[in-house]
Design a protein around this motif. Structure first.
Motif, short mmCIF file in Angstrom:
data_model
loop_
_atom_site.label_atom_id
_atom_site.label_comp_id
_atom_site.label_asym_id
_atom_site.label_seq_id
_atom_site.Cartn_x
_atom_site.Cartn_y
_atom_site.Cartn_z
N ALA A 194 1.67 -2.53 -1.12
CA ALA A 194 2.98 -2.27 -1.71
C ALA A 194 2.99 -0.94 -2.44
CB ALA A 194 3.37 -3.41 -2.64
N HIS A 195 1.94 -0.66 -3.21
CA HIS A 195 1.87 0.62 -3.92
C HIS A 195 1.70 1.78 -2.95
CE1 HIS A 195 1.83 -0.35 -8.25
NE2 HIS A 195 1.31 -1.51 -7.88
N ALA A 196 0.88 1.58 -1.92
CA ALA A 196 0.65 2.63 -0.93
C ALA A 196 1.93 2.96 -0.16
CB ALA A 196 -0.45 2.22 0.04
N ARG A 197 2.77 1.94 0.05
CA ARG A 197 4.01 2.12 0.80
C ARG A 197 5.23 2.33 -0.10
NH1 ARG A 197 5.12 0.72 5.62
NH2 ARG A 197 6.66 2.36 5.21
N ARG A 198 5.02 2.59 -1.39
CA ARG A 198 6.15 2.80 -2.29
C ARG A 198 7.04 3.90 -1.73
NH1 ARG A 198 6.23 3.93 -8.88
NH2 ARG A 198 7.85 2.39 -9.30
#
Length: 253
Positions: A90-94
């Protein structure tokens, strides 16, 4: 660029003259990351306010008529990303569509579509604080006197709910087109300058694995729009040249 921006501003101003005083005129500007949509939306909003001030010098009507509302404030917070089933991803795809609070944006658009009356109060939209890397609630005030709204964001013409539902409530949809390689160069520069990436290699990796993946979804899922605007590379990485696409041939470049 000035000529092309003037075209959009004048067109919007002319259409707005027929809008009843109890209503607002809503425009959504979308495009892939690095397309120049933020620059466009901010400039159009400013020039509309300049036109309004010239039309009513020295009166209370010279207060701002238009507002620019970026979608950055609708990013899910880092705490919300932490609570997802796969927080690392989720953080990587923010920046992907699923990392935005589209339902809250739709709720704002619905409120803005309600008739303006003496009892109408100020509405608020969130902003994004790049220092803390999180949204700030209720940071952008939209007074009843603000009757021209220029929204900008990646997904404002995406054919997927809730973005599609909000798009259908807009008076106009504009889309800024840009070659992927141009957008990639701008994103690398932006990510390094903002400290999102440590160097150009890291920035390029983020652009390839997130920003441009999102860009593919944005283009493939785009609704029909009223204006196609070409973003051209120039000497400045930060301020792209924007040109209106030929209405006869929307693939003009």
């Amino acid at each position: 660029m000035d000529e092309q921006i003037d075209h959009l501003v004048q067109k919007t101003w002319d259409k707005f003259q027929d809008v009843p005083r109890s209503q607002r005129y809503l425009i959504a500007v979308s495009g892939i990351p690095g397309s120049g949509k933020t620059t466009l939306a901010a400039m159009v909003s400013k020039r509309l306010n300049d036109l309004h001030a010239k039309a009513s010098p020295g009166t209370h009507n010279s207060s701002p008529l238009a507002a620019f509302v970026p979608m950055d404030g609708y990013h899910l917070s880092r705490a919300q990303l932490d609570a997802m089933p796969d927080p690392v991803s989720a953080h990587a795809r923010r920046g992907a569509a699923f990392t935005f609070d589209g339902e809250s944006f739709l709720a704002l658009v619905k409120k803005l579509r309600e008739p303006i009356c003496p009892e109408t109060g100020t509405l608020f939209a969130p902003s994004f604080d790049h220092a803390i890397k999180d949204p700030v609630a209720d940071d952008i005030a939209i007074a009843p006197s603000i009757r021209l709204l220029i929204f900008e964001g990646n997904y404002l013409s995406l054919n997927k709910s809730p973005w599609k539902d909000a798009a259908e409530m807009m008076d106009e949809l504009w889309f800024v087109e840009v070659p992927f390689e141009v957008a990639r160069n701008r994103l690398i520069y932006r990510h390094v300058k903002a400290g999102i990436a440590g160097d150009e290699a890291d920035a390029g990796k983020r652009a390839d694995e997130n920003d441009l993946v999102n860009g593919k979804e944005i283009i493939e899922g785009r609704l029909e729009v009223h204006e196609l605007i070409k973003s051209k590379e120039d000497e400045s990485v930060e301020i792209p040249i924007l040109r209106i696409a030929d209405p006869v041939d929307p693939t003009w470049s």
